[in-house]
Each structure stands twice: as C-alpha cells, then as structure tokens.
Design a protein around this motif. Structure first.
Motif, PDB file in Angstrom:
ATOM      1  N   VAL A  10     -31.348  -9.595  30.012  1.00 35.45           N
ATOM      2  CA  VAL A  10     -29.939  -9.905  29.791  1.00 35.45           C
ATOM      3  C   VAL A  10     -29.773 -11.372  29.415  1.00 35.45           C
ATOM      4  N   GLY A  11     -30.583 -12.246  30.018  1.00 28.36           N
ATOM      5  CA  GLY A  11     -30.548 -13.648  29.609  1.00 28.36           C
ATOM      6  C   GLY A  11     -30.901 -13.805  28.137  1.00 28.36           C
ATOM      7  N   GLY A  12     -31.911 -13.043  27.692  1.00 27.72           N
ATOM      8  CA  GLY A  12     -32.233 -13.051  26.258  1.00 27.72           C
ATOM      9  C   GLY A  12     -31.095 -12.509  25.419  1.00 27.72           C
ATOM     10  N   ALA A  13     -30.404 -11.509  25.951  1.00 26.71           N
ATOM     11  CA  ALA A  13     -29.261 -10.963  25.218  1.00 26.71           C
ATOM     12  C   ALA A  13     -28.142 -11.989  25.102  1.00 26.71           C
ATOM     13  N   VAL A  14     -27.973 -12.825  26.137  1.00 28.09           N
ATOM     14  CA  VAL A  14     -26.943 -13.876  26.078  1.00 28.09           C
ATOM     15  C   VAL A  14     -27.266 -14.862  24.956  1.00 28.09           C
ATOM     16  N   VAL A  15     -28.529 -15.286  24.902  1.00 22.34           N
ATOM     17  CA  VAL A  15     -28.934 -16.221  23.845  1.00 22.34           C
ATOM     18  C   VAL A  15     -28.784 -15.570  22.471  1.00 22.34           C
ATOM     19  N   LEU A  50     -22.143 -10.261  30.224  1.00 17.95           N
ATOM     20  CA  LEU A  50     -23.582 -10.499  30.340  1.00 17.95           C
ATOM     21  C   LEU A  50     -23.889 -11.545  31.403  1.00 17.95           C
ATOM     22  N   LEU A  51     -23.120 -12.607  31.428  1.00 21.24           N
ATOM     23  CA  LEU A  51     -23.340 -13.615  32.465  1.00 21.24           C
ATOM     24  C   LEU A  51     -23.055 -13.049  33.853  1.00 21.24           C
ATOM     25  N   GLY A  52     -22.067 -12.159  33.942  1.00 17.15           N
ATOM     26  CA  GLY A  52     -21.801 -11.507  35.218  1.00 17.15           C
ATOM     27  C   GLY A  52     -22.962 -10.630  35.666  1.00 17.15           C
ATOM     28  N   VAL A  53     -23.587  -9.944  34.715  1.00 24.85           N
ATOM     29  CA  VAL A  53     -24.749  -9.115  35.043  1.00 24.85           C
ATOM     30  C   VAL A  53     -25.899  -9.977  35.558  1.00 24.85           C
ATOM     31  N   VAL A  54     -26.131 -11.111  34.892  1.00 21.44           N
ATOM     32  CA  VAL A  54     -27.197 -12.012  35.349  1.00 21.44           C
ATOM     33  C   VAL A  54     -26.929 -12.483  36.772  1.00 21.44           C
TER      34      VAL A  54
END
Length: 255
Positions: free
Chosen positions: A121-126, A191-195
């Motif tokens: 998910v962090g990669g998805a944020v980027v 996405l940040l909430g998921v992280v």
C-alpha cells in the motif's frame, strides 16, 4: 474447491510478471507526458507498450474469471477490474488506464500479511502520487490560466493534495483537473488510512503475543509453586512419620 485453488495459484504465479508490466506501463505513460517534444517513434513505442500491458491485464482478468468457482460472484466482487479492462484506450478516457495498475497493487496487497500489505500500500501511495502528478500535468499544462506547468509543480501539488494540506499555491483550473484532485484526495486518505491501520494492527498483534507468552510463563510459575508446596508438605509428613517410629516404647512396670 479445485477451481478456487487453481485461481489462487494463477494469481500467485502472475504476481511478479504483472507487477513488472505495471512498471513498464508507468514508464511508457510518463515518457509521453514528460517529453512531449520527443520523436514520433518514441510516443508510438510507448503507446504499443501501453496496449500490451492493457492486454495482459485483460487476459489475467479473463483467466481469473474462468477459474473462479462462482462467475457472477467474481464479477460482482471485482467491478473496478472489469471497468479497467472494458474501457477502451481512447483519448477522452486515457487517464482511466491508471486504474489497471493501481488495482493490481491493491488486489495483490489483499493477499499479503500485515507488514507486506503495508509495503504494497505504501508503494501504491507513491505510485498514485506520481500518476496523479503526470495526469494533472497532462491536463493543466496547456490550459489557459493554469499554474501547473512543470513536473515539479505537479508533484508538489499531488503531495499537498494527497495529504489534504492544500496550501493553495497550485491548483487545477480545468474540470477534469478538479475531478483528478477529488480522486487523489479520496484515494490518498484511504491508502494512508490503510497503512496506519495495518501498522497499528501489527503492534496490537505483537502486544497480544507478548501478553500470551507472559500469561503462559505466569501459569507455569504458579504450577511450579504448587508442586513445590506439595513436595514440602510431603517431606514434612514423611519426617513426622519417621520421627514417631523412632521413639522407643516405655517398658511395662513390674508387679
């Protein structure tokens, strides 16, 4: 049950190749936007690469649908995958090609443990920030009165938009650019909430494991303490018995 196993096996086997194709798509999409003055053959090569990636995603979806035990249930549970495959790659809908790549990351992330999920998910944020930057640059660069003219401006705008800071120094002026801003804000928060949620869940699970280990140790110490008490009681009982047996009887008095 066998079909479901085959579906999972297919998804695991195709995970690395499709992620590699996603990188190819990202490069091809970025080149066309960052270098608008490049030769025609460069843009045509990038377009062919995008078509190949789109075809790979389409084949992946069809195979997963064929292997799914419940076809209609699979379609209902993967609506965005179907939309990403069915939408044609025409100019008015070019930005919707980004859905395929982001959906791949999200689908693979749901199969992963918590720490790996956070990495995905962090990669998805980027990736979302970079794709959002490229998309808004494509829309706003030639817009009259637009203030997002360079890739640096677009990246800064995407970062402030995803984090909902919104300094206001840069903002889209077109309708499509504002739609992109709304999507970027919602996606970034999600996405940040998921992280954050998965990091918190990892810490909670770690604390629970530590508490369980501590409870097991406490129970073991209590059991050992009870055994020691029983042994002491047994030793005391045996000592009393032996002491009573060792005392001689008094002789009977003579008449």
């Amino acid at each position: 049950m066998k079909q479901q196993t085959a579906q999972v096996r297919w998804e695991q086997r195709l995970q690395t190749p499709l992620l590699s194709l996603s990188l190819v798509f990202a490069v091809a999409y970025a080149v066309q936007i960052v270098t608008p003055g490049a030769p025609d053959w460069v843009h045509k090569t990038c377009q062919v690469a995008e078509w190949v990636v789109w075809g790979a995603f389409a084949v992946d979806y069809v195979v997963r649908l064929a292997l799914a035990p419940g076809k209609w249930l699979f379609v209902r549970s993967h609506p965005l995958d179907l939309v990403a495959v069915l939408l044609p790659l025409v100019q008015p809908l070019r930005l919707l090609r980004l859905v395929s790549t982001l959906l791949l990351v999200g689908r693979r992330a749901r199969m992963a443990p918590q720490i790996t999920l956070t990495t995905y998910v962090g990669g998805a944020v980027v990736g979302l920030m970079m794709f959002g930057s490229l998309a808004v640059l494509q829309v706003e660069r030639d817009a009259p009165g637009g203030n997002i003219k360079t890739l640096g401006d677009a990246v800064w705008w995407s970062f402030t938009t995803m984090t909902t800071v919104g300094y206001g120094d840069l903002s889209p002026t077109t309708g499509l650019g504002r739609v992109l801003a709304v999507g970027l804000m919602i996606s970034g928060i999600a996405l940040l909430g998921v992280v954050t949620a998965n990091i918190a869940a990892w810490f909670i699970s770690r604390f629970e494991r530590d508490d369980a280990a501590e409870r097991r140790q406490t129970a073991l110490l209590e059991a050992l303490t009870a055994e020691v008490r029983e042994l002491r009681a047994e030793v005391a009982r045996l000592s009393d018995t032996q002491g009573t047996a060792a005392v001689p009887e008094a002789p009977a008095p003579r008449v």
